[in-house]
Design an enzyme around this catalytic site. Sequence first.
Site, PDB file in Angstrom:
ATOM      1  N   ILE A  32       2.226   2.697  -7.021  1.00 54.76           N
ATOM      2  CA  ILE A  32       2.139   2.982  -5.584  1.00 54.76           C
ATOM      3  C   ILE A  32       1.202   2.021  -4.870  1.00 54.76           C
ATOM      4  O   ILE A  32       0.985   2.148  -3.667  1.00 54.76           O
ATOM      5  CB  ILE A  32       1.690   4.431  -5.332  1.00 54.76           C
ATOM      6  CG1 ILE A  32       0.371   4.719  -6.035  1.00 54.76           C
ATOM      7  CG2 ILE A  32       2.759   5.416  -5.775  1.00 54.76           C
ATOM      8  CD1 ILE A  32      -0.177   6.104  -5.759  1.00 54.76           C
ATOM      9  N   GLY A  33       0.655   1.051  -5.589  1.00 53.18           N
ATOM     10  CA  GLY A  33      -0.236   0.095  -4.938  1.00 53.18           C
ATOM     11  C   GLY A  33      -0.523  -1.077  -5.842  1.00 53.18           C
ATOM     12  O   GLY A  33      -0.382  -0.998  -7.064  1.00 53.18           O
ATOM     13  N   GLU A  34      -0.930  -2.178  -5.224  1.00 57.68           N
ATOM     14  CA  GLU A  34      -1.294  -3.368  -5.986  1.00 57.68           C
ATOM     15  C   GLU A  34      -2.207  -4.228  -5.143  1.00 57.68           C
ATOM     16  O   GLU A  34      -2.011  -4.360  -3.934  1.00 57.68           O
ATOM     17  CB  GLU A  34      -0.052  -4.163  -6.395  1.00 57.68           C
ATOM     18  CG  GLU A  34      -0.376  -5.365  -7.257  1.00 57.68           C
ATOM     19  CD  GLU A  34       0.871  -6.028  -7.822  1.00 57.68           C
ATOM     20  OE1 GLU A  34       0.738  -6.922  -8.660  1.00 57.68           O
ATOM     21  OE2 GLU A  34       1.978  -5.640  -7.403  1.00 57.68           O
ATOM     22  N   THR A  36      -5.624  -7.491  -5.443  1.00 56.05           N
ATOM     23  CA  THR A  36      -6.106  -8.689  -6.114  1.00 56.05           C
ATOM     24  C   THR A  36      -6.679  -8.382  -7.483  1.00 56.05           C
ATOM     25  O   THR A  36      -6.511  -9.159  -8.406  1.00 56.05           O
ATOM     26  CB  THR A  36      -7.158  -9.381  -5.240  1.00 56.05           C
ATOM     27  OG1 THR A  36      -6.562  -9.721  -3.997  1.00 56.05           O
ATOM     28  CG2 THR A  36      -7.675 -10.635  -5.897  1.00 56.05           C
ATOM     29  N   TYR A  37      -7.357  -7.252  -7.639  1.00 50.74           N
ATOM     30  CA  TYR A  37      -7.894  -6.979  -8.967  1.00 50.74           C
ATOM     31  C   TYR A  37      -7.469  -5.618  -9.490  1.00 50.74           C
ATOM     32  O   TYR A  37      -8.212  -4.938 -10.175  1.00 50.74           O
ATOM     33  CB  TYR A  37      -9.416  -7.117  -8.996  1.00 50.74           C
ATOM     34  CG  TYR A  37     -10.190  -6.174  -8.116  1.00 50.74           C
ATOM     35  CD1 TYR A  37     -10.588  -4.926  -8.576  1.00 50.74           C
ATOM     36  CD2 TYR A  37     -10.553  -6.549  -6.835  1.00 50.74           C
ATOM     37  CE1 TYR A  37     -11.322  -4.074  -7.786  1.00 50.74           C
ATOM     38  CE2 TYR A  37     -11.290  -5.703  -6.036  1.00 50.74           C
ATOM     39  CZ  TYR A  37     -11.679  -4.461  -6.523  1.00 50.74           C
ATOM     40  OH  TYR A  37     -12.421  -3.618  -5.725  1.00 50.74           O
ATOM     41  N   GLY A  38      -6.243  -5.221  -9.235  1.00 49.81           N
ATOM     42  CA  GLY A  38      -5.774  -3.992  -9.841  1.00 49.81           C
ATOM     43  C   GLY A  38      -4.450  -3.500  -9.307  1.00 49.81           C
ATOM     44  O   GLY A  38      -3.968  -3.964  -8.277  1.00 49.81           O
ATOM     45  N   GLN A  39      -3.877  -2.569 -10.056  1.00 49.18           N
ATOM     46  CA  GLN A  39      -2.690  -1.855  -9.608  1.00 49.18           C
ATOM     47  C   GLN A  39      -3.028  -0.371  -9.540  1.00 49.18           C
ATOM     48  O   GLN A  39      -3.969   0.094 -10.176  1.00 49.18           O
ATOM     49  CB  GLN A  39      -1.518  -2.062 -10.579  1.00 49.18           C
ATOM     50  CG  GLN A  39      -1.097  -3.501 -10.762  1.00 49.18           C
ATOM     51  CD  GLN A  39      -1.852  -4.185 -11.887  1.00 49.18           C
ATOM     52  OE1 GLN A  39      -2.264  -3.555 -12.836  1.00 49.18           O
ATOM     53  NE2 GLN A  39      -2.040  -5.494 -11.763  1.00 49.18           N
ATOM     54  N   LYS A  55      -6.117   3.863 -10.832  1.00 46.42           N
ATOM     55  CA  LYS A  55      -6.315   2.501 -10.342  1.00 46.42           C
ATOM     56  C   LYS A  55      -6.831   1.649 -11.480  1.00 46.42           C
ATOM     57  O   LYS A  55      -7.924   1.864 -12.003  1.00 46.42           O
ATOM     58  CB  LYS A  55      -7.300   2.469  -9.186  1.00 46.42           C
ATOM     59  CG  LYS A  55      -7.594   1.058  -8.706  1.00 46.42           C
ATOM     60  CD  LYS A  55      -8.775   1.028  -7.766  1.00 46.42           C
ATOM     61  CE  LYS A  55      -9.647  -0.147  -8.117  1.00 46.42           C
ATOM     62  NZ  LYS A  55     -10.817  -0.246  -7.251  1.00 46.42           N
ATOM     63  N   ASP A 164     -14.542  -1.575   5.574  1.00 46.08           N
ATOM     64  CA  ASP A 164     -13.107  -1.899   5.547  1.00 46.08           C
ATOM     65  C   ASP A 164     -12.273  -0.733   6.080  1.00 46.08           C
ATOM     66  O   ASP A 164     -11.276  -0.334   5.478  1.00 46.08           O
ATOM     67  CB  ASP A 164     -12.646  -2.267   4.135  1.00 46.08           C
ATOM     68  CG  ASP A 164     -11.341  -3.064   4.150  1.00 46.08           C
ATOM     69  OD1 ASP A 164     -10.971  -3.571   5.234  1.00 46.08           O
ATOM     70  OD2 ASP A 164     -10.699  -3.183   3.089  1.00 46.08           O
TER      71      ASP A 164
END
Length: 513
Positions: A32-34, A36-39, A55, A164
């Site tokens: 469900i997400g990706e 720069t340093y993880g999925q 994560k 952020d």
Amino acid sequence: MAAAAFGQLNLEEPPPIWGSRSVDCFEKLEQIGEGTYGQVYMAKEIKTGEIVALKKIRMDNEREGFPITAIREIKILKKLHHENVIHLKEIVTSPGRDRDDQGKPDNNKYKGGIYMVFEYMDHDLTGLADRPGLRFTVPQIKCYMKQLLTGLHYCHVNQVLHRDIKGSNLLIDNEGNLKLADFGLARSYSHDHTGNLTNRVITLWYRPPELLLGATKYGPAIDMWSVGCIFAELLNGKPILPGKTENEQLNKIYELCGSPDESNWPGVSKMPWYNQMKSSRPLKRRVREIYRHFDRHALELLEKMLVLDPSQRICAKDALDAEYFWTDPLPCDPKSLPTYESSHEFQTKKKRQQMRHNEEAAKKQKLQHPQQQHSRLPPQQHGVGQSHAAPLWPAGPNHPMNNNAPPPQIPAGGHYYGGKPRGGAPVPNRYPPSGNQTGGYNNQSRGGYSSGAYPPQGRGAPYGAGPRGPSGGYGVGPPNYSQGGGQYGGSGGSGRGQNPMGGARNQQYGWQP
């Protein structure tokens, strides 16, 4: 070691001990997400059946161990406990290289994978925004804004800057609860802090003017500018400051909020990049003019959030006391909100990409295999006793075979071609108007996106549909400098602005002081 005062964080403690359980305790269901340093994966705990978000922290870019941004995020999240802040449940490990990493370069001498286990949230604000035909009602907007400000106030009281805030980092479940997520850029601060902080934080569209002008000493006001951008986006139906470069972003801010000078922002002329990036001409503040269709109390609150001078910007606590939240219609109960199919920005972005791919493939197929054109010419006619075929069409007035016919007289209002009338006189308003003729803002209800009447209080759909970009959420990626990506902090690339000084918005900055 000194104990932290009540209600305060003790960030001097060592990071929490993780690794007591293996990732094999979970079954991955769907990515469900990706970033720069993880999925990020939706997963089910095998023993209990509980749905969680996993994560994965990417280690192949780290030569000497654990990413500092992940350490900082874990330390902060393990100490923040609030209903409007995402809950980090535990850390689990994978003893060897995962199947996801097969074939990828590995520069890290420490093998294995590390996962952060979060509570699962059904949506992020950006994912909901990509659902066609959905809109937020006024009570929903107030409900979500109140939860956002409550969670942010808790962070600021505990001396944590989020750094952020954006739609894809605001997670929502099907019980209407909103939670702040993706603390990968967050850090602790103190009012007597004398060191410099990085200004390469906050996604470009939500970045305040002081960071764009090079400030390295700042506080909670940077988050409040981002909240103001989110607030206006909910009311307006689309992002209000979609700059592509830092220069363009500042110009958009100046066009809306006026150009800064010593009269409206004392000390601004001493900002590091003020001379290089100041407005070419004086500009007046136009927030009230541009958003005059907003509800009066909403506009008053927005004005206090989008203040150029950070020292004059409203804080989260005062924003919660604004008249906007205490006048009808009141914020609705989160539990009264409707439920929706899971809407993660990473997934909706993939769907949009697939649709574009299908459209391009169809166009290419049509070009490669054009439909055969059939002749519409009538058959040749031969008179009795004629030895030659008669011409198919009578010769026009300028044809070399017609030397006697005078040129045709064209009556007023007609259109002639080759001596023959084509079509009638122009008809005004040939096509009746259709669709929303009022501009898209519901003036009656003051706050939605479309012109129709809102559904009953608390039962409306989320805010309008439109192109969006990165995904944030659980903190998969560092600053997403364009707006796009995957929930839980993932940031795939979609097109929400670019980071002119850092390349792609998903660029890993490593240590962010």
